[in-house]
Motif scaffolding. Structure first.
Motif, PDB file in Angstrom:
ATOM      1  N   PHE A 168     -16.933 -38.436  10.326  1.00 48.01           N
ATOM      2  CA  PHE A 168     -16.145 -38.058   9.159  1.00 48.01           C
ATOM      3  C   PHE A 168     -14.659 -38.315   9.417  1.00 48.01           C
ATOM      4  O   PHE A 168     -13.957 -38.912   8.586  1.00 48.01           O
ATOM      5  CB  PHE A 168     -16.366 -36.579   8.825  1.00 48.01           C
ATOM      6  N   ARG A 170     -15.045 -32.055  -1.555  1.00 54.28           N
ATOM      7  CA  ARG A 170     -16.075 -31.778  -0.560  1.00 54.28           C
ATOM      8  C   ARG A 170     -17.097 -30.764  -1.064  1.00 54.28           C
ATOM      9  O   ARG A 170     -18.275 -30.844  -0.742  1.00 54.28           O
ATOM     10  CB  ARG A 170     -15.434 -31.317   0.767  1.00 54.28           C
ATOM     11  N   MET A 191     -22.341 -32.331   8.132  1.00 54.86           N
ATOM     12  CA  MET A 191     -21.603 -33.560   8.411  1.00 54.86           C
ATOM     13  C   MET A 191     -21.561 -33.871   9.904  1.00 54.86           C
ATOM     14  O   MET A 191     -21.698 -32.989  10.745  1.00 54.86           O
ATOM     15  CB  MET A 191     -20.176 -33.480   7.859  1.00 54.86           C
ATOM     16  N   ASP A 212     -17.375 -27.248   5.662  1.00 52.58           N
ATOM     17  CA  ASP A 212     -17.701 -28.412   6.503  1.00 52.58           C
ATOM     18  C   ASP A 212     -18.680 -28.033   7.612  1.00 52.58           C
ATOM     19  O   ASP A 212     -18.368 -27.214   8.476  1.00 52.58           O
ATOM     20  CB  ASP A 212     -16.430 -29.002   7.103  1.00 52.58           C
ATOM     21  N   THR A 248     -21.338 -37.360   5.599  1.00 51.68           N
ATOM     22  CA  THR A 248     -21.902 -36.066   5.212  1.00 51.68           C
ATOM     23  C   THR A 248     -23.339 -36.234   4.730  1.00 51.68           C
ATOM     24  O   THR A 248     -23.785 -37.339   4.422  1.00 51.68           O
ATOM     25  CB  THR A 248     -21.072 -35.410   4.090  1.00 51.68           C
ATOM     26  N   LYS A 259     -17.428 -39.571   2.576  1.00 54.02           N
ATOM     27  CA  LYS A 259     -18.685 -38.918   2.187  1.00 54.02           C
ATOM     28  C   LYS A 259     -19.870 -39.470   2.970  1.00 54.02           C
ATOM     29  O   LYS A 259     -20.878 -38.787   3.157  1.00 54.02           O
ATOM     30  CB  LYS A 259     -18.918 -39.087   0.689  1.00 54.02           C
TER      31      LYS A 259
END
Length: 236
Positions: free
Chosen positions: A21, A138, A16, A10, A102, A99
């Motif tokens: 998120f 992810r 992101m 991440d 991201t 998503k």
């Protein structure tokens, strides 16, 4: 030349906006489970946060998964373990809503492939606060696959979290690697760069850097993921 490359997920492999998120994640999670559990959204969100916080304090004596569900259940005032399969189903279906927060960098897949083509080993050293199914999702959003990595950490197979150095020791033991032959690549000044204390080299990805205390990070190798890819090509 490094033999082993550890990548955070991440904010590193998967750029992101963490705040956005989290908002999308909890919104979709509550939409699915508030009616199922018959609790209000505040209670559910607090339970998830409490369980997550307990995992970050775990000392490798128990799996993160067990710690999470015990603490989340206590905070929620009910046993949540009968719903674990439904939560996994959520990550297969509704989790996709997050998503949107991201983005994508082609240098994630390029870097992983380049390392493997040149005989290096790659490990996905993502903080193991999510179940395997959510971590696989992810990774897919990042344009890679769990199968691209020799080992991936998630809450089922891990008993501690970054920045606890036991987390990196666990990976070294599990994969049979030495810190001095390895590099940790991540975007978090606290959680990723701390690996240097064990003898890892480090590279700070600055595209979506996390630096909570505004620390000076000039002692670390750093740059965008594109710059890391160029750095990588000089290693072989």
């Amino acid at each position: 030349m490094y033999k082993n490359y550890l990548f955070d997920l991440d904010g590193t492999l998967l750029p992101m906006d963490m705040e956005y998120f989290t908002k999308l994640y909890f919104s979709s999670l509550c939409k699915r489970f508030v009616p199922v559990l018959n609790v209000d959204s505040d209670t559910l969100v607090k339970a998830i946060w409490k369980g997550t916080g307990a995992m970050t304090k775990n000392d490798n004596t128990r799996k993160n998964k067990d710690v999470f569900w015990e603490v989340a259940s206590s905070e929620c005032g009910m046993d949540l373990t009968p719903y674990i399969e439904q939560f996994d189903d959520y990550y297969t279906k509704e989790f996709i809503a997050a998503k949107e927060a991201t983005s994508f960098t082609p240098f994630a897949k390029k870097s992983v492939d380049f390392i493997k083509q040149n005989g290096g080993r790659v490990i996905a050293a993502t903080n193991p606060i999510f179940p395997e199914v959510a971590t696989r999702r992810r990774l897919e959003w990042a344009g890679v696959s769990a199968d691209d990595f020799e080992f991936v950490t998630f809450y089922e197979n891990s008993g501690c979290c970054k920045p606890n150095l036991k987390y990196f020791e666990f990976i070294c033991e599990k994969c049979g690697i030495l810190p001095e032959e390895s590099i940790m690549v991540g975007n978090d000044v606290d959680e990723d760069m701390c690996a240097e204390k064990l003898g890892f080299d480090t590279y700070l990805i600055t595209d979506t850097i996390v630096n909570r205390e505004n620390k000076d990070y000039s002692q670390y190798k750093s740059g965008s993921f594109e710059e890391f890819y160029k750095f990588l090509q000089q290693q072989f």
